[in-house]
Design a protein around this motif. Structure first.
Motif, PDB file in Angstrom:
ATOM      1  N   ASN A 142       0.821  -1.219   0.000  1.00  0.00           N
ATOM      2  CA  ASN A 142       0.000   0.000   0.000  1.00  0.00           C
ATOM      3  C   ASN A 142       0.853   1.265   0.000  1.00  0.00           C
ATOM      4  O   ASN A 142       0.538   2.244  -0.678  1.00  0.00           O
ATOM      5  N   ILE A 143       1.951   1.240   0.776  1.00  0.00           N
ATOM      6  CA  ILE A 143       2.858   2.393   0.786  1.00  0.00           C
ATOM      7  C   ILE A 143       3.432   2.619  -0.609  1.00  0.00           C
ATOM      8  O   ILE A 143       3.521   3.760  -1.090  1.00  0.00           O
ATOM      9  N   SER A 144       3.808   1.530  -1.274  1.00  0.00           N
ATOM     10  CA  SER A 144       4.391   1.663  -2.614  1.00  0.00           C
ATOM     11  C   SER A 144       3.371   2.215  -3.606  1.00  0.00           C
ATOM     12  O   SER A 144       3.724   3.016  -4.482  1.00  0.00           O
ATOM     13  N   ILE A 145       2.113   1.823  -3.455  1.00  0.00           N
ATOM     14  CA  ILE A 145       1.057   2.318  -4.358  1.00  0.00           C
ATOM     15  C   ILE A 145       0.820   3.817  -4.140  1.00  0.00           C
ATOM     16  O   ILE A 145       0.710   4.594  -5.098  1.00  0.00           O
ATOM     17  N   ILE A 146       0.751   4.207  -2.870  1.00  0.00           N
ATOM     18  CA  ILE A 146       0.540   5.622  -2.533  1.00  0.00           C
ATOM     19  C   ILE A 146       1.698   6.475  -3.057  1.00  0.00           C
ATOM     20  O   ILE A 146       1.497   7.537  -3.662  1.00  0.00           O
ATOM     21  N   ALA A 147       2.906   6.023  -2.811  1.00  0.00           N
ATOM     22  CA  ALA A 147       4.084   6.777  -3.237  1.00  0.00           C
ATOM     23  C   ALA A 147       4.153   6.871  -4.760  1.00  0.00           C
ATOM     24  O   ALA A 147       4.491   7.927  -5.322  1.00  0.00           O
ATOM     25  N   PHE A 148       3.838   5.783  -5.429  1.00  0.00           N
ATOM     26  CA  PHE A 148       3.865   5.774  -6.897  1.00  0.00           C
ATOM     27  C   PHE A 148       2.845   6.762  -7.457  1.00  0.00           C
ATOM     28  O   PHE A 148       3.109   7.472  -8.430  1.00  0.00           O
ATOM     29  N   LYS A 149       1.683   6.823  -6.822  1.00  0.00           N
ATOM     30  CA  LYS A 149       0.651   7.776  -7.234  1.00  0.00           C
ATOM     31  C   LYS A 149       1.129   9.213  -7.009  1.00  0.00           C
ATOM     32  O   LYS A 149       0.926  10.089  -7.864  1.00  0.00           O
ATOM     33  N   LEU A 150       1.781   9.443  -5.868  1.00  0.00           N
ATOM     34  CA  LEU A 150       2.261  10.785  -5.557  1.00  0.00           C
ATOM     35  C   LEU A 150       3.305  11.252  -6.569  1.00  0.00           C
ATOM     36  O   LEU A 150       3.269  12.398  -7.040  1.00  0.00           O
TER      37      LEU A 150
END
Length: 414
Positions: A142-150
């Motif tokens: 989930n952290i990787s998904i959020i960061a990738f979106k950012l």
């Protein structure tokens, strides 16, 4: 107006503060242009090995990823790797971490210290591993998904996040073929910790489902596995792999693989394992074990014959070094030689005599490639009374003479 690099650095700060994890940004030339360690101490083993982060993580700054990657380093930390791309420009990679999925026990850390001979760093290595944040795999995704979106303004699904082991080949072809890194899951071989995990992997081997190995779910972690050697982390991993080899060899027999083949592979893999002194090589071997047994079972299932013919083939394989006769084989399955000949040719497509020759030549190939046994002795071992006839048969099946084959395939140092 802020340029793209300044914006990337601002977003790195947001991630570091929001998740309280170290964040680095490395441009495509390999230069660290942003670093925020969030109070986290550095791994003493990097300096002990005279290596920085790039080598243990097998990180290449010029390589671009289309989706988030969660990679395990050579020292078993977890890092998130995100390529930053705006329009068609690849700016570099953001690295978030390290973290662990589960706490390392002191015994496990001691094993790592012993393996890397970091005795003078014992206190700092213990402190380092015990200070790492514990982040479960799902949360790390989930952290990787959020960061990738950012960073890239693209929302990806959890299934698109790749898990990689830095000790395995990282070219794009390898990443695709070993998408969720089976050996990464199995290097610790948590069979007695998770019966469902055991049943799933043994079912894959038993049924020869090679394709399923590529998508085997990322579940268990080596941090969670039991310690099978307190003195060496490497030895503990070897012991786990030996258990795995034993289990999958038995599963392959249940799947139809001939016992002699399964046991030979079992012994060969364990012998190879004991020669290894690097954790990455052990992980690679674990993957090879699974794929080899699964492929062997699949081959057997694709070549499935009636029970009578299967018994004949097993008998021929078992007694390949003896002077096999058609009558002996027919007696084994309690059929007349004439009827067996018709049945065998119908199912296998060749006569029993041709099949025996084929198996003998396959065995001869192994001896030529993996031993220093003289060709004349190989001829005698396989019950060819005339070496010229053996050469003639070998060339018929293989296309070259035994001598030529050995010269071009011999793998044993003389």
């Amino acid at each position: 107006m802020k340029n793209s690099i300044d914006q990337i650095k601002e977003k790195c700060t947001i991630i570091a503060e929001a998740f309280e994890m170290p964040v680095l940004f490395i441009n495509t030339n390999g230069e660290v242009t942003y670093e925020n360690y969030s109070g986290q101490i550095l791994n003493p083993l990097y300096e002990n090995q005279k290596e920085k982060l790039f080598n243990p993580l097998n990180f290449k700054p010029e390589v671009q990823f289309n989706t988030p990657v969660i990679r395990k380093s050579a020292f078993s930390e977890k890092f998130i790797l995100l390529s930053i791309v705006k329009k068609t420009t690849f700016y570099g990679t953001v690295i978030i971490g390290p973290s662990l999925s589960y706490p390392f026990s002191e015994d496990r850390i001691s094993g790592i210290i012993n393996d890397f001979r970091a005795f003078f760093y014992r206190g700092s290595v213990l402190q380092y591993y015990q200070s790492l944040p514990i982040i479960k795999p799902d949360k790390l995704v989930n952290i990787s998904i959020i960061a990738f979106k950012l960073f890239n303004n693209i929302l990806v699904s959890s299934s698109s996040v790749s898990f990689e082991d830095s000790s395995l080949p990282q070219d794009s072809k390898s990443i695709q073929s070993v998408n969720l890194t089976v050996s990464h899951n199995l290097q610790a071989n948590n069979f007695h910790h998770d019966r469902l995990f055991e049943k799933n992997i043994l079912s894959i081997i038993r049924e020869g489902r090679v394709e399923d190995l590529k998508e085997f779910p990322y579940t268990k972690e080596e941090e969670e596995a039991s310690v099978l050697s307190k003195s060496s982390y490497l030895r503990s991993n070897k012991n786990h792999i030996i258990t795995m080899i034993t289990l999958v060899s038995r599963a392959s027999i249940d799947g139809g693989l001939h016992e002699e083949v399964a046991f030979s592979l079992h012994d060969s893999f364990i012998q190879q394992l004991e020669e290894l002194n690097r954790l990455d090589d052990i992980r690679m071997l674990a993957r090879d074990v699974l794929y080899t047994f699964a492929r062997k079972v699949k081959q057997v299932k694709n070549d499935r014959h009636s029970r009578t013919i299967t018994i004949c083939k097993d008998y021929i394989f078992k007694y390949i070094y003896e002077d096999l006769t058609h009558e002996q084989i027919a007696k084994r399955v309690e059929l007349s030689p004439k009827y067996l000949s018709v049945l065998f040719k119908k199912e296998v497509g060749i006569t029993i005599s041709e099949y025996i020759q084929q198996i003998k030549i396959e065995e001869a190939k192994k001896l030529l490639a993996y031993s220093n046994t003289p060709i004349s002795d190989i001829c005698s071992l396989l019950n060819y009374t005339d070496q010229s006839y053996f050469t003639k048969v070998f060339k018929k099946f293989i296309g070259v003479t035994p001598k030529f084959y050995r010269e071009n395939h011999h793998l044993i140092d003389k």
